[in-house]
Design a protein around this motif. Structure first.
Motif, mmCIF file in Angstrom:
data_model
loop_
_atom_site.group_PDB
_atom_site.id
_atom_site.type_symbol
_atom_site.label_atom_id
_atom_site.label_comp_id
_atom_site.label_asym_id
_atom_site.label_seq_id
_atom_site.Cartn_x
_atom_site.Cartn_y
_atom_site.Cartn_z
ATOM 1 N N ASP A 55 0.713 -1.313 0.008
ATOM 2 C CA ASP A 55 0.167 -0.303 -0.177
ATOM 3 C C ASP A 55 1.005 1.290 0.050
ATOM 4 O O ASP A 55 1.877 1.594 1.252
ATOM 5 N N PRO A 56 1.330 1.951 -1.549
ATOM 6 C CA PRO A 56 1.544 3.363 -0.916
ATOM 7 C C PRO A 56 1.681 3.645 -0.109
ATOM 8 O O PRO A 56 2.301 4.860 0.356
ATOM 9 N N ALA A 57 0.338 4.383 -0.016
ATOM 10 C CA ALA A 57 -0.065 5.522 1.218
ATOM 11 C C ALA A 57 0.636 4.709 2.376
ATOM 12 O O ALA A 57 0.276 5.723 3.660
ATOM 13 N N LEU A 58 1.379 3.750 3.374
ATOM 14 C CA LEU A 58 1.687 3.381 3.303
ATOM 15 C C LEU A 58 3.536 3.838 4.373
ATOM 16 O O LEU A 58 3.690 3.989 4.678
ATOM 17 N N ALA A 59 4.027 4.473 3.104
ATOM 18 C CA ALA A 59 5.195 4.653 2.894
ATOM 19 C C ALA A 59 5.771 5.748 4.260
ATOM 20 O O ALA A 59 4.770 6.781 4.471
ATOM 21 N N GLY A 60 6.580 5.429 5.229
ATOM 22 C CA GLY A 60 6.999 5.794 6.149
ATOM 23 C C GLY A 60 6.393 5.526 7.005
ATOM 24 O O GLY A 60 6.205 6.639 8.481
ATOM 25 N N TYR A 61 5.585 4.714 7.693
ATOM 26 C CA TYR A 61 5.100 4.109 8.718
ATOM 27 C C TYR A 61 5.436 4.227 9.886
ATOM 28 O O TYR A 61 6.499 3.879 9.146
ATOM 29 N N TRP A 62 5.364 4.344 10.893
ATOM 30 C CA TRP A 62 5.803 4.468 12.700
ATOM 31 C C TRP A 62 7.252 5.401 12.070
ATOM 32 O O TRP A 62 7.680 5.343 12.695
ATOM 33 N N GLY A 63 6.994 6.411 11.814
ATOM 34 C CA GLY A 63 7.173 8.099 11.774
ATOM 35 C C GLY A 63 8.716 8.547 11.198
ATOM 36 O O GLY A 63 8.943 9.417 11.125
ATOM 37 N N SER A 64 9.036 7.262 10.112
ATOM 38 C CA SER A 64 10.171 7.371 9.409
ATOM 39 C C SER A 64 10.892 6.750 8.350
ATOM 40 O O SER A 64 9.797 5.712 8.312
ATOM 41 N N ASP A 65 10.540 7.204 6.880
ATOM 42 C CA ASP A 65 11.709 6.524 5.656
ATOM 43 C C ASP A 65 12.050 6.229 5.728
ATOM 44 O O ASP A 65 12.794 5.306 5.166
ATOM 45 N N SER A 66 12.857 5.853 7.280
ATOM 46 C CA SER A 66 14.460 4.979 7.505
ATOM 47 C C SER A 66 13.786 3.648 8.343
ATOM 48 O O SER A 66 12.973 3.478 9.341
ATOM 49 N N LEU A 67 13.490 2.141 7.107
ATOM 50 C CA LEU A 67 13.300 0.653 7.928
ATOM 51 C C LEU A 67 14.297 0.818 9.676
ATOM 52 O O LEU A 67 13.009 -0.042 10.054
ATOM 53 N N ASP A 68 15.004 0.961 9.480
ATOM 54 C CA ASP A 68 16.090 0.417 10.642
ATOM 55 C C ASP A 68 15.338 1.974 11.710
ATOM 56 O O ASP A 68 14.428 1.282 13.035
ATOM 57 N N THR A 69 14.584 3.395 11.947
ATOM 58 C CA THR A 69 14.548 3.903 12.809
ATOM 59 C C THR A 69 13.108 3.378 12.938
ATOM 60 O O THR A 69 12.245 3.600 14.412
ATOM 61 N N ALA A 70 12.198 2.690 12.139
ATOM 62 C CA ALA A 70 11.143 2.841 11.889
ATOM 63 C C ALA A 70 10.952 1.205 12.659
ATOM 64 O O ALA A 70 9.741 0.927 13.816
#
Length: 384
Positions: free
Chosen positions: A191-206
């Motif tokens: 779902d492209p609308a969920l990009a940056g989920y958990w508040g960051s574009d970094s998957l490590d930070t997420a």
């Protein structure tokens, strides 16, 4: 009798002879060594107006019969998830009815239901509005006695400005839930609308945000479903979870190795592909329970190319492949979907799906599958 038909290929129509051996049918007890949920699709009423943008008209008889099929194979049902076209054709009114009907038939402890915010109209909403939408859906899950799955929310993704906003929302919801929930991390390929989920574009930070959130609410979190299609990232997150918190793989590319695991470190399963390959999934999990890893690998290995085909980009159209195989196998009367999503994949794509399903042994009634696909080709303008 050898079955054959002409299928679209790179150079036009080509002869294809079915060669797969269907996985043996039967009934199974739930697996002992893993928890396994199949995320189930909904069957559209072929006489309903299920055109894009219209309220969903569901064929309840076949929708519920498919769930009985999954339960008979020992699988649990993840209900009203993205596989059921949440946010892609299944509206909130139909979702509530789906949850209530399915939960009324589910064996004890064999259902978990998606809790989201998709009753909200598209656009910007406050965090309090997002929380209120989640609370409304959480109340439905609580009312039917089903385990909640707190789904990733487009509205929350749009409203949140930082990881702290996610913490505010999830802390409130977890505090209210009467039982441990399953969290849900759905990658942007789904779902492209969920990009940056958990508040960051970094998957490590997420991942850091997720680990901290779970650690602070461990008594309220049963586990987290992760659908990022990166096995190494899933394993890394799994290794950081508090003891007793499950990682439910949603990786439809590498599920056999993630479920099998190593050295007592493994993922449980919450997968859309399990709805499509349910007899194979049941047989593989039985082999795992029996310690027969060779049989486990033999059953699961040929399903992986099929799953990668169904979940190929654009990944969010995988639902079309799930419904397509359900139709080929006689679980629904027609190849139609709510929101008209049966048009989400081309005839060549579906032809490749057919080949791979045969080779994986998940065309449970090959004669019916051949007959139905020939009819689909004819409707598509292909004289085969």
């Amino acid at each position: 009798m050898t079955l054959s038909l002409r299928l679209p290929g790179p150079d036009g129509l080509e002869d294809y002879r079915l060669a797969g051996e269907p996985v043996a049918q039967g009934t199974y007890e739930p697996a002992r060594s893993r928890l396994a949920f199949a995320a189930a699709h909904v069957v559209a009423d072929p006489l309903g107006d299920n055109s894009p943008g219209q309220p969903a008209v569901v064929d309840w008889e076949h929708t519920l019969e498919f769930r009985r099929h999954l339960w008979s194979l020992g699988l649990s049902v993840a209900e009203a998830m993205d596989t059921a076209q949440r946010g892609m054709g299944l509206d909130w009114a139909a979702t509530q009815e789906l949850i209530r009907r399915s939960a009324a038939e589910a064996p004890d402890g064999r259902i978990a239901v998606g809790v989201g915010t998709d009753q909200l109209a598209a656009g910007n909403h406050s965090l309090e509005t997002v929380i209120g939408a989640y609370e409304e859906q959480l109340a439905v899950a609580e009312d039917v006695g089903a385990q909640p799955i707190l789904m990733a929310s487009r509205a929350l993704c749009a409203a949140a400005g930082s990881p702290d906003d996610y913490r505010k929302v999830y802390d409130r919801l977890l505090n209210q839930s009467s039982r441990p929930v399953i969290l849900h991390w759905l990658g942007s390929m789904f779902d492209p609308a969920l990009a940056g989920y958990w508040g960051s574009d970094s998957l490590d930070t997420a991942a850091d945000v997720v680990v901290e959130l779970i650690g602070d609410n461990v008594s309220k979190v049963d586990g987290i479903k992760v659908s990022l299609l990166e096995a190494s990232r899933e394993v890394a997150l799994r290794n950081r979870l508090t003891e007793g918190v499950r990682l439910y793989t949603g990786d439809d590319f590498d599920y056999p190795s993630l479920i099998k695991g190593a050295d007592d470190a493994y993922s449980d399963a919450l997968l859309g592909i399990f709805a499509a390959i349910a007899p194979a999934a049941a047989a593989a999990l039985k082999a795992l329970d029996d310690g027969d890893l060779q049989r486990y690998d033999e059953v699961f290995a040929p399903t992986v190319p099929l799953s990668r085909q169904i979940f190929s980009a654009p990944t969010y159209y995988y639902k079309t492949g799930i419904a397509f195989l359900a139709w080929l196998n006689g679980h629904q009367p027609g190849f139609s979907m709510v929101g008209g999503l049966q048009t989400g994949r081309s005839l060549p794509h579906l032809a490749d799906t057919f080949r791979l399903a045969d080779q994986a042994g998940v065309l449970t009634n090959p004669e019916l599958a051949v007959s139905r696909f020939k009819r689909l080709l004819l409707v598509g303008g292909v004289e085969a």
